[in-house]
Design an enzyme around this catalytic site. Structure first.
Site, mmCIF file in Angstrom:
data_model
loop_
_atom_site.group_PDB
_atom_site.id
_atom_site.type_symbol
_atom_site.label_atom_id
_atom_site.label_comp_id
_atom_site.label_asym_id
_atom_site.label_seq_id
_atom_site.Cartn_x
_atom_site.Cartn_y
_atom_site.Cartn_z
ATOM 1 N N HIS A 67 -6.276 4.411 -9.846
ATOM 2 C CA HIS A 67 -7.604 4.768 -9.977
ATOM 3 C C HIS A 67 -7.720 4.681 -11.918
ATOM 4 O O HIS A 67 -6.733 3.953 -11.984
ATOM 5 C CB HIS A 67 -7.048 7.110 -9.936
ATOM 6 C CG HIS A 67 -7.273 7.005 -8.663
ATOM 7 N ND1 HIS A 67 -8.238 7.818 -8.698
ATOM 8 C CD2 HIS A 67 -7.309 6.417 -7.239
ATOM 9 C CE1 HIS A 67 -7.728 8.607 -6.886
ATOM 10 N NE2 HIS A 67 -7.379 7.604 -6.573
ATOM 11 N N GLU A 113 -8.637 5.388 -14.217
ATOM 12 C CA GLU A 113 -7.574 6.682 -15.379
ATOM 13 C C GLU A 113 -6.763 6.287 -15.816
ATOM 14 O O GLU A 113 -5.340 6.298 -16.470
ATOM 15 C CB GLU A 113 -7.907 7.802 -15.003
ATOM 16 C CG GLU A 113 -9.512 8.167 -15.025
ATOM 17 C CD GLU A 113 -9.772 8.216 -13.296
ATOM 18 O OE1 GLU A 113 -10.563 9.136 -13.356
ATOM 19 O OE2 GLU A 113 -9.769 7.867 -12.624
ATOM 20 N N CYS A 133 -10.253 13.295 -10.762
ATOM 21 C CA CYS A 133 -9.748 13.619 -9.619
ATOM 22 C C CYS A 133 -8.601 14.638 -10.264
ATOM 23 O O CYS A 133 -7.876 14.650 -10.422
ATOM 24 C CB CYS A 133 -9.207 12.537 -8.296
ATOM 25 S SG CYS A 133 -7.858 11.659 -8.590
ATOM 26 N N CYS A 156 -6.083 12.163 -11.737
ATOM 27 C CA CYS A 156 -6.192 12.031 -13.172
ATOM 28 C C CYS A 156 -6.331 12.756 -14.189
ATOM 29 O O CYS A 156 -5.867 12.599 -14.543
ATOM 30 C CB CYS A 156 -7.641 11.123 -12.319
ATOM 31 S SG CYS A 156 -6.821 9.700 -11.516
#
Length: 148
Positions: A51, A53, A81, A84
């Site tokens: 992801h 992040e 999410c 993260c």
């Protein structure tokens, strides 16, 4: 100033969009200097944790030569999410700002992670920065996917 960094995260998200990745971008800032930026690469790398992040945190840790990203801020185009959010808290990032709210979740989970009493670090967070622009990019991406 927060809008400037979300705009830069949007540029990262646009890179993901062009590559067929879910268009999410992240920028990490320390003392008004960008120390890392990234976008989603899950499809390209075939790695579930890639992801924006997570990648930005990895880059920032490498640049700072430390796992602690104290006094840093992260700017993301979509509400983080749970994975993260946990990484942001564990990296001890001080502040998290995001654009679009994840309509499929309840933002209370961010509070449960960022303000968890078991952690000795709390993260300040706020969403809705350039929300319309961030949401539009995601909507366009998923509409395009459905039309194929």
């Amino acid at each position: 100033m927060k809008e400037v960094y979300i705009s830069l995260a949007l540029k990262e998200a646009e890179k993901a969009f062009i590559k067929g990745e879910v268009p999410i971008g992240a920028v990490i800032v320390k003392n008004d200097k960008i120390i890392a930026k990234a976008h989603n690469t899950r499809n390209k790398t075939k790695n579930a944790v890639n992801h924006a992040e997570i990648i930005a945190i990895q880059k920032a840790c490498k640049r700072m030569k430390d796992w602690r990203l104290e006094n840093c801020e992260i700017y993301v185009t979509l509400e983080p999410c749970p994975m993260c959010a946990g990484a942001i808290a564990n990296a001890r990032i001080a502040e998290c700002y995001f654009g679009a709210y994840d309509k499929t979740s309840n933002t209370d989970f961010l509070k449960s992670i960022f303000q968890d009493k078991r952690l000795n670090h709390k993260v300040v967070y706020r969403g809705g920065i350039l929300e319309e622009e961030c949401s539009k990019l995601l909507t366009n991406f998923f509409q395009q996917k459905r039309n194929k």
